[in-house]
Design a protein around this motif. Structure first.
Motif, PDB file in Angstrom:
ATOM      1  N   VAL A  93      62.447 -43.909 -23.018  1.00  0.00           N
ATOM      2  CA  VAL A  93      62.727 -44.658 -24.242  1.00  0.00           C
ATOM      3  C   VAL A  93      64.022 -44.152 -24.866  1.00  0.00           C
ATOM      4  O   VAL A  93      64.300 -42.953 -24.873  1.00  0.00           O
ATOM      5  N   PHE A  94      64.821 -45.092 -25.371  1.00  0.00           N
ATOM      6  CA  PHE A  94      66.100 -44.776 -26.009  1.00  0.00           C
ATOM      7  C   PHE A  94      66.077 -45.242 -27.459  1.00  0.00           C
ATOM      8  O   PHE A  94      65.522 -46.290 -27.777  1.00  0.00           O
ATOM      9  N   ARG A  95      66.702 -44.452 -28.326  1.00  0.00           N
ATOM     10  CA  ARG A  95      66.985 -44.944 -29.664  1.00  0.00           C
ATOM     11  C   ARG A  95      68.067 -46.015 -29.529  1.00  0.00           C
ATOM     12  O   ARG A  95      69.045 -45.842 -28.794  1.00  0.00           O
ATOM     13  N   CYS A  96      67.902 -47.091 -30.253  1.00  0.00           N
ATOM     14  CA  CYS A  96      68.786 -48.247 -30.136  1.00  0.00           C
ATOM     15  C   CYS A  96      69.268 -48.631 -31.532  1.00  0.00           C
ATOM     16  O   CYS A  96      68.566 -49.301 -32.272  1.00  0.00           O
ATOM     17  N   ASN A  97      70.458 -48.190 -31.901  1.00  0.00           N
ATOM     18  CA  ASN A  97      71.042 -48.557 -33.199  1.00  0.00           C
ATOM     19  C   ASN A  97      71.730 -49.910 -33.108  1.00  0.00           C
ATOM     20  O   ASN A  97      72.415 -50.196 -32.121  1.00  0.00           O
ATOM     21  N   LEU A  98      71.586 -50.719 -34.140  1.00  0.00           N
ATOM     22  CA  LEU A  98      72.484 -51.848 -34.335  1.00  0.00           C
ATOM     23  C   LEU A  98      73.708 -51.305 -35.056  1.00  0.00           C
ATOM     24  O   LEU A  98      73.584 -50.727 -36.140  1.00  0.00           O
ATOM     25  N   VAL A  99      74.878 -51.457 -34.447  1.00  0.00           N
ATOM     26  CA  VAL A  99      76.088 -50.854 -34.997  1.00  0.00           C
ATOM     27  C   VAL A  99      77.180 -51.909 -35.179  1.00  0.00           C
ATOM     28  O   VAL A  99      77.077 -53.034 -34.680  1.00  0.00           O
ATOM     29  N   THR A 100      78.234 -51.510 -35.880  1.00  0.00           N
ATOM     30  CA  THR A 100      79.409 -52.360 -36.050  1.00  0.00           C
ATOM     31  C   THR A 100      80.575 -51.733 -35.298  1.00  0.00           C
ATOM     32  O   THR A 100      80.961 -50.592 -35.579  1.00  0.00           O
ATOM     33  N   ILE A 101      81.115 -52.471 -34.339  1.00  0.00           N
ATOM     34  CA  ILE A 101      82.272 -52.021 -33.570  1.00  0.00           C
ATOM     35  C   ILE A 101      83.484 -52.852 -33.986  1.00  0.00           C
ATOM     36  O   ILE A 101      83.425 -54.082 -33.978  1.00  0.00           O
ATOM     37  N   LYS A 102      84.568 -52.171 -34.359  1.00  0.00           N
ATOM     38  CA  LYS A 102      85.819 -52.857 -34.689  1.00  0.00           C
ATOM     39  C   LYS A 102      86.957 -52.205 -33.923  1.00  0.00           C
ATOM     40  O   LYS A 102      87.118 -50.978 -33.986  1.00  0.00           O
ATOM     41  N   LYS A 103      87.700 -53.021 -33.199  1.00  0.00           N
ATOM     42  CA  LYS A 103      88.829 -52.539 -32.390  1.00  0.00           C
ATOM     43  C   LYS A 103      88.378 -51.390 -31.480  1.00  0.00           C
ATOM     44  O   LYS A 103      89.067 -50.381 -31.315  1.00  0.00           O
ATOM     45  N   ASN A 104      87.185 -51.588 -30.899  1.00  0.00           N
ATOM     46  CA  ASN A 104      86.596 -50.623 -29.957  1.00  0.00           C
ATOM     47  C   ASN A 104      86.338 -49.248 -30.581  1.00  0.00           C
ATOM     48  O   ASN A 104      86.254 -48.241 -29.876  1.00  0.00           O
ATOM     49  N   LYS A 105      86.203 -49.204 -31.900  1.00  0.00           N
ATOM     50  CA  LYS A 105      85.852 -47.971 -32.599  1.00  0.00           C
ATOM     51  C   LYS A 105      84.504 -48.129 -33.295  1.00  0.00           C
ATOM     52  O   LYS A 105      84.113 -49.247 -33.664  1.00  0.00           O
ATOM     53  N   MET A 106      83.795 -46.998 -33.475  1.00  0.00           N
ATOM     54  CA  MET A 106      82.521 -47.013 -34.188  1.00  0.00           C
ATOM     55  C   MET A 106      82.818 -47.110 -35.685  1.00  0.00           C
ATOM     56  O   MET A 106      83.136 -46.118 -36.338  1.00  0.00           O
ATOM     57  N   ASP A 107      82.728 -48.317 -36.211  1.00  0.00           N
ATOM     58  CA  ASP A 107      83.055 -48.540 -37.609  1.00  0.00           C
ATOM     59  C   ASP A 107      81.868 -48.217 -38.516  1.00  0.00           C
ATOM     60  O   ASP A 107      82.053 -47.696 -39.619  1.00  0.00           O
ATOM     61  N   ASP A 108      80.646 -48.525 -38.057  1.00  0.00           N
ATOM     62  CA  ASP A 108      79.462 -48.332 -38.899  1.00  0.00           C
ATOM     63  C   ASP A 108      78.242 -48.137 -38.004  1.00  0.00           C
ATOM     64  O   ASP A 108      77.884 -49.021 -37.230  1.00  0.00           O
ATOM     65  N   GLN A 213      79.046 -56.744 -39.398  1.00  0.00           N
ATOM     66  CA  GLN A 213      78.253 -57.401 -38.369  1.00  0.00           C
ATOM     67  C   GLN A 213      77.496 -56.372 -37.523  1.00  0.00           C
ATOM     68  O   GLN A 213      78.006 -55.283 -37.255  1.00  0.00           O
ATOM     69  N   ALA A 214      76.310 -56.754 -37.102  1.00  0.00           N
ATOM     70  CA  ALA A 214      75.558 -55.954 -36.123  1.00  0.00           C
ATOM     71  C   ALA A 214      75.930 -56.494 -34.753  1.00  0.00           C
ATOM     72  O   ALA A 214      75.193 -57.247 -34.133  1.00  0.00           O
ATOM     73  N   ASN A 215      77.118 -56.100 -34.265  1.00  0.00           N
ATOM     74  CA  ASN A 215      77.686 -56.776 -33.097  1.00  0.00           C
ATOM     75  C   ASN A 215      77.543 -56.004 -31.788  1.00  0.00           C
ATOM     76  O   ASN A 215      78.146 -56.356 -30.790  1.00  0.00           O
ATOM     77  N   MET A 216      76.723 -54.930 -31.800  1.00  0.00           N
ATOM     78  CA  MET A 216      76.473 -54.189 -30.567  1.00  0.00           C
ATOM     79  C   MET A 216      75.284 -53.263 -30.773  1.00  0.00           C
ATOM     80  O   MET A 216      74.948 -52.904 -31.902  1.00  0.00           O
ATOM     81  N   ILE A 217      74.608 -52.904 -29.679  1.00  0.00           N
ATOM     82  CA  ILE A 217      73.607 -51.842 -29.762  1.00  0.00           C
ATOM     83  C   ILE A 217      74.210 -50.566 -29.184  1.00  0.00           C
ATOM     84  O   ILE A 217      75.100 -50.614 -28.337  1.00  0.00           O
ATOM     85  N   TRP A 218      73.708 -49.437 -29.673  1.00  0.00           N
ATOM     86  CA  TRP A 218      74.161 -48.135 -29.184  1.00  0.00           C
ATOM     87  C   TRP A 218      72.926 -47.350 -28.743  1.00  0.00           C
ATOM     88  O   TRP A 218      72.012 -47.125 -29.532  1.00  0.00           O
ATOM     89  N   LEU A 219      72.914 -46.963 -27.469  1.00  0.00           N
ATOM     90  CA  LEU A 219      71.758 -46.271 -26.888  1.00  0.00           C
ATOM     91  C   LEU A 219      71.989 -44.766 -26.866  1.00  0.00           C
ATOM     92  O   LEU A 219      73.039 -44.301 -26.420  1.00  0.00           O
TER      93      LEU A 219
END
Length: 399
Positions: A93-108, A213-219
């Protein structure tokens, strides 16, 4: 004897220019915690063992009296326990954050602390869109979710190096994607999620409203089926845990503690502080022990918001420590321990492994007074305990 542990997650910090060279703890008005320090026993404790990451999983295990080196099975597996997920031998099992990616950087790392309803919709849509039979998503609260993946090699999947998203704010994600054997599928899932989520109607609305935006998941934080000894078997106490986050509640469930849900407890600045104190005191009518965890101070640290951290510290003191101290002074047969699980310095916006200040007070606790409850005053007293487990054994002591 009643035992109360109060955990302001990530509260410990470093001096900040915007606070006149003080930490949020020093700058905040905290009369109740200061009283405990002036009449109790305050010093430093090392909650994060050498060689282990300074996460809330490690820190809270330590503050519940466990040895993380022996009992840690991965952050996500602890959270899974609270959601009632029964992991099989061939699952990770993985923790799965909904994150915001902007210009390929972890914005939020939290996608603007997206609402639970919006997040649930996105996670369920993502599972349908990906459609892999060996993959299952489990919606949690706000940005915090889980992914269970079936694998032919659990040990190698557990060995993949992953990075918490809150540790890489404003950094290029390319340098922090999963690394190691079997990591390619994880990267594929993460990139695919960006394709799917970026066009979802919820994100279009959020963008129009000026929200992240929640535009990606992070595992990250993967784990296998956990095995934790019961708290009652270790310490002979019947108890409960109160928290708004699945991680802490999951540890509680695995430890055999009752998990008490408090209306309005949401893991953020506006959590129901007073409700946590009330439910904690109610729980002691039928139990010996209660563990009260507050996430808001940690979130403020990750957000780099010194004023918010100061205010959350004041709410913690006024609305939680204050009422509990009044109860303890009347009943007499009580011990209170206040301690963060780790520092989350505002300037770093990430967890730190430095020792943290604690204060304990109550029946049988010999007074070694400090000027106040702060990093500076506790540091003067020195490092008293080399582990959280050692501190809890001292705190509970002879019954």
């Amino acid at each position: 004897m009643k035992y109360i542990i109060l955990v302001p997650d990530g509260l410990a910090d470093e001096p900040l220019k915007e606070l006149g060279g003080k930490t949020p703890m020093q700058a905040a008005k905290t009369p109740s915690m200061d009283y405990l320090a002036q009449h109790g026993f305050s010093a430093m404790v090392k909650t994060i063992p050498d060689g282990m990451p300074p996460g809330s999983d490690i820190g809270n295990l330590a503050l519940m009296g466990y040895d993380p080196g022996k009992n840690f099975s991965g952050r996500a597996s602890l959270e899974a326990a609270n959601l009632g997920i029964k992991l099989k031998d061939d699952e990770v099992v993985f923790r799965c954050n909904l994150v915001t990616i902007k210009k390929n950087k972890m914005d939020d790392y939290s996608a603007g602390h997206i609402s639970t309803d919006e997040a649930k919709n996105l996670i369920e849509h993502l599972e349908r869109a990906i459609g892999w039979p060996d993959l299952r998503f489990y919606p949690g609260k706000s940005y915090r979710h889980l992914l269970v993946l079936k694998t032919i090699n659990v040990p190698k999947m557990l060995a993949v190096k992953t990075t918490p998203p809150h540790d890489i704010i404003n950094k290029s994600i390319a340098s922090f994607l999963p690394v190691g054997p079997h990591s390619e599928n994880l990267i594929k899932i993460m990139h695919r999620s960006k394709e799917i989520l970026s066009t979802h109607q919820i994100n279009k609305i959020r963008e129009g409203d000026g929200e992240n935006q929640a535009n990606m998941i992070w595992l990250w934080g993967q784990g296998a089926r956990p095995n934790l000894p019961l708290f009652k078997d270790c310490y002979g106490l019947k108890g409960a845990v109160i928290s708004a986050v699945d991680l802490v509640n999951g540890i509680g469930r695995l430890a055999g503690l009752d998990v008490i849900e408090v209306p309005g407890a949401n893991g953020y600045y506006d959590t129901n502080y007073k409700g946590k104190a009330k439910y904690a005191l109610d729980s002691l009518k039928t139990r010996d022990f209660v563990y009260v965890h507050v996430e808001a101070t940690d979130e403020a640290g990750h957000n780099g918001d010194a004023q918010a951290k100061l205010k959350c510290c004041e709410h913690f003191d006024h609305d939680i420590v204050g009422p509990i101290l009044k109860y303890a002074e009347k009943s007499k047969n009580v011990r209170i321990l206040v301690c963060p699980d780790h520092p989350t310095p505002v300037a770093k916006r990430a967890h730190d492994r430095a020792p943290v200040p604690f204060v304990m007070w109550g029946k049988g606790i010999k007074s070694q007074p400090a000027d106040d409850y702060s990093e500076k005053s506790a540091r003067i007293k020195g490092l008293k305990f080399k582990s959280g487990q050692e501190m809890i054994q001292f705190f509970i002591g002879d019954r």
